[in-house]
Enzyme design. Structure first.
Site, PDB file in Angstrom:
ATOM      1  N   PHE A 102      -4.866   5.987  -2.408  1.00  0.00           N
ATOM      2  CA  PHE A 102      -3.509   6.275  -1.947  1.00  0.00           C
ATOM      3  C   PHE A 102      -2.685   6.637  -3.161  1.00  0.00           C
ATOM      4  O   PHE A 102      -3.094   6.383  -4.300  1.00  0.00           O
ATOM      5  CB  PHE A 102      -2.880   5.089  -1.190  1.00  0.00           C
ATOM      6  N   TYR A 152     -10.263  14.310 -11.828  1.00  0.00           N
ATOM      7  CA  TYR A 152      -9.482  13.402 -12.680  1.00  0.00           C
ATOM      8  C   TYR A 152     -10.321  12.221 -13.195  1.00  0.00           C
ATOM      9  O   TYR A 152      -9.788  11.327 -13.844  1.00  0.00           O
ATOM     10  CB  TYR A 152      -8.159  12.982 -12.033  1.00  0.00           C
TER      11      TYR A 152
HETATM   12  C1  HXC Z   1       0.651   0.904  -2.371  1.00  0.00           C
HETATM   13  C2  HXC Z   1      -0.897  -0.088  -0.981  1.00  0.00           C
HETATM   14  C3  HXC Z   1      -0.986   1.085  -0.190  1.00  0.00           C
HETATM   15  C4  HXC Z   1      -0.160   2.200  -0.569  1.00  0.00           C
HETATM   16  C5  HXC Z   1      -2.315  -0.404   0.650  1.00  0.00           C
HETATM   17  N1  HXC Z   1      -1.735  -0.964  -0.412  1.00  0.00           N
HETATM   18  N2  HXC Z   1      -1.878   0.853   0.810  1.00  0.00           N
HETATM   19  N3  HXC Z   1      -0.094  -0.173  -2.061  1.00  0.00           N
HETATM   20  N4  HXC Z   1       0.623   2.073  -1.649  1.00  0.00           N
HETATM   21  N5  HXC Z   1      -0.180   3.347   0.130  1.00  0.00           N
HETATM   22  C6  HXC Z   1      -1.938  -2.336  -0.890  1.00  0.00           C
HETATM   23  C7  HXC Z   1      -1.509  -3.351   0.152  1.00  0.00           C
HETATM   24  O1  HXC Z   1      -0.117  -3.615   0.089  1.00  0.00           O
HETATM   25  C8  HXC Z   1      -2.347  -4.580  -0.226  1.00  0.00           C
HETATM   26  O2  HXC Z   1      -1.806  -5.268  -1.328  1.00  0.00           O
HETATM   27  C9  HXC Z   1      -3.644  -3.948  -0.743  1.00  0.00           C
HETATM   28  O3  HXC Z   1      -3.324  -2.595  -1.114  1.00  0.00           O
HETATM   29  C10 HXC Z   1      -4.706  -3.915   0.345  1.00  0.00           C
HETATM   30  O4  HXC Z   1      -4.160  -3.218   1.460  1.00  0.00           O
HETATM   31  P1  HXC Z   1      -4.827  -3.281   2.915  1.00  0.00           P
HETATM   32  O5  HXC Z   1      -4.045  -2.375   3.820  1.00  0.00           O
HETATM   33  O6  HXC Z   1      -5.015  -4.715   3.337  1.00  0.00           O
HETATM   34  O7  HXC Z   1      -6.290  -2.692   2.631  1.00  0.00           O
HETATM   35  P2  HXC Z   1      -7.376  -2.181   3.637  1.00  0.00           P
HETATM   36  O8  HXC Z   1      -6.940  -2.384   5.064  1.00  0.00           O
HETATM   37  O9  HXC Z   1      -8.680  -2.747   3.203  1.00  0.00           O
HETATM   38  O10 HXC Z   1      -7.377  -0.586   3.412  1.00  0.00           O
HETATM   39  C11 HXC Z   1      -7.899  -0.019   2.249  1.00  0.00           C
HETATM   40  C12 HXC Z   1      -7.160   1.263   1.866  1.00  0.00           C
HETATM   41  C13 HXC Z   1      -7.124   2.247   3.056  1.00  0.00           C
HETATM   42  C14 HXC Z   1      -7.833   1.822   0.634  1.00  0.00           C
HETATM   43  C15 HXC Z   1      -5.724   0.862   1.498  1.00  0.00           C
HETATM   44  O11 HXC Z   1      -6.360   3.391   2.716  1.00  0.00           O
HETATM   45  C16 HXC Z   1      -8.513   2.694   3.461  1.00  0.00           C
HETATM   46  O12 HXC Z   1      -9.154   2.011   4.272  1.00  0.00           O
HETATM   47  N6  HXC Z   1      -9.006   3.832   2.912  1.00  0.00           N
HETATM   48  C17 HXC Z   1     -10.386   4.340   3.148  1.00  0.00           C
HETATM   49  C18 HXC Z   1     -10.438   5.817   3.236  1.00  0.00           C
HETATM   50  C19 HXC Z   1      -9.692   6.597   2.179  1.00  0.00           C
HETATM   51  O13 HXC Z   1      -8.837   6.062   1.460  1.00  0.00           O
HETATM   52  N7  HXC Z   1     -10.007   7.904   2.099  1.00  0.00           N
HETATM   53  C20 HXC Z   1      -9.380   8.804   1.163  1.00  0.00           C
HETATM   54  C21 HXC Z   1     -10.284   9.082   0.021  1.00  0.00           C
HETATM   55  S1  HXC Z   1      -9.631  10.512  -0.730  1.00  0.00           S
HETATM   56  P3  HXC Z   1      -0.887  -6.608  -1.115  1.00  0.00           P
HETATM   57  O14 HXC Z   1      -0.508  -7.013  -2.499  1.00  0.00           O
HETATM   58  O15 HXC Z   1       0.273  -6.172  -0.265  1.00  0.00           O
HETATM   59  O16 HXC Z   1      -1.780  -7.602  -0.428  1.00  0.00           O
HETATM   60  C22 HXC Z   1      -9.986  10.592  -2.339  1.00  0.00           C
HETATM   61  C23 HXC Z   1      -9.639  11.929  -2.924  1.00  0.00           C
HETATM   62  C24 HXC Z   1      -9.712  11.981  -4.415  1.00  0.00           C
HETATM   63  O17 HXC Z   1     -10.470   9.674  -2.932  1.00  0.00           O
HETATM   64  C25 HXC Z   1      -9.281  13.269  -5.067  1.00  0.00           C
HETATM   65  C26 HXC Z   1      -8.491  14.272  -4.323  1.00  0.00           C
HETATM   66  C27 HXC Z   1      -8.334  15.602  -5.039  1.00  0.00           C
END
Ligand code: HXC
Ligand code: NAP
Length: 284
Positions: A102, A152
């Protein structure tokens, strides 16, 4: 955008794709099936991978096993590997594709937010790599790793710092094991994609209004984003025996994006011809 490799280029191979239920993992998996591979897809969401498995089998006529496995849990990865072998007889290659990401100013992140990305991307990749590597070494079997990083990984990038740190680690893992495990006939390579539209990446990296404000294609010299088949062609090649002598390499597929944005004078592309005419006159 057509498939590149000859029919049956992956016949007889079993390939495990982490995060294979969605996005780029799904597209690469589909092409591997078209080339004759057996596919194992894993991720946290059982219903997502089961639906994808059904869809891909119907579309390609190939065989797909869906195994729920969180890459942060070593035993779940071991189970996915054991199930691959039980179903298809062996495992030949692993595509480390699962990721989390993110955008955020780093000072706004909690330490848990940092952890969550490192745990999925870096630790998840080395858990999967360790489990598959031990399996191949114990069974005296050749194997292939293909790791999805991003450009990156070597430049670093603000606003995605946990991801940048993790992908840099995955790149180091790729190059280190390419050398150390070559004696076991285990190859390790990586792909660094530029922008390839997926729901997962776009929703997290260009949330809300950002998608209207920043067009990723504008940053690319070729002025377009990537097509999934282009990436699938490269991935299938690196997973196949046609690339048997490629080891420790990272192949960039980004239309020239990262070089353009590192080039001191690349922005001069915005200067119109008429202004170049004036500059030339001044020079003369
Ligand atoms: C800041 C954030 C956040 C955000 C979550 N957190 N989202 N902090 N900004 N947008 C924080 C939360 O507050 C929490 O901390 C901790 O991270 C865990 O959050 P959860 O929501 O409980 O985590 P979870 O449900 O396990 O979800 C994981 C995730 C989610 C990574 C946040 O996005 C996910 O499931 N992603 C999987 C798929 C993905 O991301 N695909 C994209 C890949 S693209 P606290 O302190 O509050 O407890 C990629 C491209 C690269 O990599 C290059 C592009 C050119
Ligand atoms: P995506 O569809 O969101 O793919 C990420 C996958 O990872 C999802 O299927 C997700 O499934 C899985 N995943 C997340 N956490 C997991 C965990 N703990 N255990 C197991 N699986 C987990 O996004 P994508 O764009 O296709 O990204 C695929 C890869 O390409 C990533 O490595 C990404 O960094 C890389 N990449 C993408 C781009 C791009 O432009 N799209 C550019 C450069 C690099 P669950 O939620 O079901 O677990």
């Amino acid at each position: 955008m057509k498939g590149m490799l000859q029919a049956n280029a992956l016949a007889g191979k079993t390939i495990l794709i982490t995060g294979g239920g969605t996005g780029l993992g799904k597209s690469i998996g589909k092409y591997c099936l078209e080339l004759g591979a057996n596919l194992v897809i894993s991720s946290r969401k059982k219903e997502v991978i089961e639906k994808t498995a059904e869809e891909l089998m119907n579309e390609t006529g190939g065989k797909v096993l869906a195994v729920a496995a969180d890459v942060r849990k070593y035993e779940e990865i071991e189970n996915a590997i054991n199930q691959s072998v039980a179903t298809f007889g062996k495992l030949d290659a692993v595509l480390n594709n699962a990721a989390g990401n993110f955008i955020s100013p780093t000072e706004r992140l909690s330490h848990r937010a940092f952890d969550i990305i490192v745990d999925i991307v870096l630790k998840g990749t080395y858990y999967t790599t360790l489990a598959a590597g031990k399996h191949w070494i114990n069974n005296k079997q050749a194997g292939t790793f293909l790791n999805i990083v991003t450009t990156y990984a070597w430049t670093g990038s603000g606003y995605v710092v946990p991801s940048a740190c993790s992908k840099a680690g995955v790149l180091a893992l790729t190059r280190s094991l390419a050398v150390e495990w070559a004696k076991y006939n285990i190859r390790s390579n990586a792909i660094a994609p530029g922008p390839f539209p997926t729901e997962g990446a776009w929703s997290r990296l260009l949330p809300g209004e950002l998608v209207k404000k920043f067009d990723p294609a504008e940053r690319v010299p070729l002025k377009r984003v990537g097509d999934h088949q282009e990436l699938a062609n490269l991935a299938a090649y690196l997973l196949s025996d046609f690339s048997a002598y490629i080891n420790g390499e990272v192949v960039t597929i980004d239309g020239g994006e990262w070089l353009r944005n590192g080039g001191e004078f690349s922005h001069l592309e915005t200067i119109p011809e008429s202004m170049w005419d004036m500059i030339e006159k001044t020079r003369k």
